[in-house]
Design a protein around this motif. Structure first.
Motif, PDB file in Angstrom:
ATOM      1  N   LEU A  30      34.371  42.016  42.006  1.00 50.47           N
ATOM      2  CA  LEU A  30      33.758  41.310  43.119  1.00 50.47           C
ATOM      3  C   LEU A  30      33.489  42.335  44.212  1.00 50.47           C
ATOM      4  O   LEU A  30      34.387  42.673  44.976  1.00 50.47           O
ATOM      5  CB  LEU A  30      34.680  40.199  43.613  1.00 50.47           C
ATOM      6  CG  LEU A  30      34.135  39.260  44.665  1.00 50.47           C
ATOM      7  CD1 LEU A  30      32.979  38.430  44.098  1.00 50.47           C
ATOM      8  CD2 LEU A  30      35.227  38.334  45.161  1.00 50.47           C
ATOM      9  N   GLY A  31      32.275  42.884  44.230  1.00 48.98           N
ATOM     10  CA  GLY A  31      31.970  43.958  45.166  1.00 48.98           C
ATOM     11  C   GLY A  31      32.832  45.165  44.845  1.00 48.98           C
ATOM     12  O   GLY A  31      32.889  45.600  43.700  1.00 48.98           O
ATOM     13  N   ASP A  32      33.546  45.668  45.838  1.00 50.43           N
ATOM     14  CA  ASP A  32      34.454  46.797  45.628  1.00 50.43           C
ATOM     15  C   ASP A  32      35.826  46.348  45.126  1.00 50.43           C
ATOM     16  O   ASP A  32      36.646  47.167  44.742  1.00 50.43           O
ATOM     17  CB  ASP A  32      34.659  47.576  46.930  1.00 50.43           C
ATOM     18  CG  ASP A  32      33.440  48.391  47.311  1.00 50.43           C
ATOM     19  OD1 ASP A  32      32.564  48.603  46.452  1.00 50.43           O
ATOM     20  OD2 ASP A  32      33.357  48.805  48.483  1.00 50.43           O
ATOM     21  N   GLY A  33      36.074  45.043  45.160  1.00 48.42           N
ATOM     22  CA  GLY A  33      37.393  44.541  44.794  1.00 48.42           C
ATOM     23  C   GLY A  33      37.390  43.779  43.487  1.00 48.42           C
ATOM     24  O   GLY A  33      36.467  43.887  42.678  1.00 48.42           O
ATOM     25  N   PHE A  34      38.441  42.996  43.311  1.00 46.13           N
ATOM     26  CA  PHE A  34      38.630  42.239  42.078  1.00 46.13           C
ATOM     27  C   PHE A  34      39.107  40.833  42.421  1.00 46.13           C
ATOM     28  O   PHE A  34      40.019  40.666  43.235  1.00 46.13           O
ATOM     29  CB  PHE A  34      39.671  42.918  41.183  1.00 46.13           C
ATOM     30  CG  PHE A  34      39.265  44.286  40.746  1.00 46.13           C
ATOM     31  CD1 PHE A  34      38.549  44.466  39.572  1.00 46.13           C
ATOM     32  CD2 PHE A  34      39.565  45.386  41.518  1.00 46.13           C
ATOM     33  CE1 PHE A  34      38.155  45.734  39.173  1.00 46.13           C
ATOM     34  CE2 PHE A  34      39.174  46.661  41.125  1.00 46.13           C
ATOM     35  CZ  PHE A  34      38.464  46.829  39.950  1.00 46.13           C
ATOM     36  N   GLU A  35      38.495  39.835  41.801  1.00 46.53           N
ATOM     37  CA  GLU A  35      38.949  38.460  41.941  1.00 46.53           C
ATOM     38  C   GLU A  35      39.925  38.189  40.804  1.00 46.53           C
ATOM     39  O   GLU A  35      39.560  38.283  39.632  1.00 46.53           O
ATOM     40  CB  GLU A  35      37.773  37.493  41.855  1.00 46.53           C
ATOM     41  CG  GLU A  35      38.209  36.039  41.925  1.00 46.53           C
ATOM     42  CD  GLU A  35      37.067  35.097  41.670  1.00 46.53           C
ATOM     43  OE1 GLU A  35      36.705  34.363  42.581  1.00 46.53           O
ATOM     44  OE2 GLU A  35      36.526  35.118  40.529  1.00 46.53           O
ATOM     45  N   CYS A  36      41.153  37.880  41.163  1.00 44.36           N
ATOM     46  CA  CYS A  36      42.190  37.604  40.175  1.00 44.36           C
ATOM     47  C   CYS A  36      42.506  36.114  40.201  1.00 44.36           C
ATOM     48  O   CYS A  36      42.915  35.581  41.230  1.00 44.36           O
ATOM     49  CB  CYS A  36      43.462  38.387  40.499  1.00 44.36           C
ATOM     50  SG  CYS A  36      43.228  40.160  40.438  1.00 44.36           S
ATOM     51  N   ARG A  37      42.291  35.454  39.070  1.00 45.41           N
ATOM     52  CA  ARG A  37      42.669  34.047  38.938  1.00 45.41           C
ATOM     53  C   ARG A  37      44.045  34.015  38.294  1.00 45.41           C
ATOM     54  O   ARG A  37      44.265  34.677  37.285  1.00 45.41           O
ATOM     55  CB  ARG A  37      41.651  33.288  38.108  1.00 45.41           C
ATOM     56  CG  ARG A  37      40.331  33.197  38.826  1.00 45.41           C
ATOM     57  CD  ARG A  37      39.339  32.351  38.077  1.00 45.41           C
ATOM     58  NE  ARG A  37      38.079  32.394  38.774  1.00 45.41           N
ATOM     59  CZ  ARG A  37      37.532  31.351  39.392  1.00 45.41           C
ATOM     60  NH1 ARG A  37      38.147  30.191  39.380  1.00 45.41           N
ATOM     61  NH2 ARG A  37      36.386  31.465  40.003  1.00 45.41           N
ATOM     62  N   VAL A  38      44.934  33.247  38.935  1.00 48.66           N
ATOM     63  CA  VAL A  38      46.332  33.229  38.512  1.00 48.66           C
ATOM     64  C   VAL A  38      46.820  31.804  38.355  1.00 48.66           C
ATOM     65  O   VAL A  38      46.194  30.852  38.818  1.00 48.66           O
ATOM     66  CB  VAL A  38      47.228  33.987  39.521  1.00 48.66           C
ATOM     67  CG1 VAL A  38      46.780  35.432  39.684  1.00 48.66           C
ATOM     68  CG2 VAL A  38      47.252  33.287  40.871  1.00 48.66           C
ATOM     69  N   ARG A  39      47.981  31.667  37.724  1.00 49.24           N
ATOM     70  CA  ARG A  39      48.662  30.383  37.585  1.00 49.24           C
ATOM     71  C   ARG A  39      50.000  30.535  38.291  1.00 49.24           C
ATOM     72  O   ARG A  39      50.780  31.438  37.977  1.00 49.24           O
ATOM     73  CB  ARG A  39      48.859  30.059  36.110  1.00 49.24           C
ATOM     74  CG  ARG A  39      49.450  28.736  35.824  1.00 49.24           C
ATOM     75  CD  ARG A  39      48.547  27.556  35.788  1.00 49.24           C
ATOM     76  NE  ARG A  39      47.225  27.747  35.222  1.00 49.24           N
ATOM     77  CZ  ARG A  39      46.270  26.828  35.312  1.00 49.24           C
ATOM     78  NH1 ARG A  39      46.502  25.688  35.909  1.00 49.24           N
ATOM     79  NH2 ARG A  39      45.086  27.046  34.802  1.00 49.24           N
TER      80      ARG A  39
END
Length: 65
Positions: A30-39
């Motif tokens: 996500l752009g320069d970063g990272f989208e982390c989906r978690v539980r």
């Protein structure tokens, strides 16, 4: 960093984002970063946006975008 290098399906700690360990379900750039989906521990889904530096700290790897 290719997605397969993230510990998907494993319990991880993300200090500053979640008070308790979470299960990492997916990661996308996500752009320069990272989208982390978690539980979360109670089973509910959540997400956090991590910088490349946070990814390197959390996963011990250099994040190449």
């Amino acid at each position: 960093m290719p997605e397969q290098q993230f510990p998907l399906g494993r319990r991880i700690s993300l200090p500053g984002h979640f008070a308790e360990p979470v299960v990492l379900e997916s990661v996308r750039t996500l752009g320069d970063g990272f989208e982390c989906r978690v539980r979360l521990a109670d089973g509910s889904p959540d997400e956090a946006i991590l910088s490349p530096e946070e990814v390197a700290s959390a996963f011990g790897q250099q994040a190449d975008v």
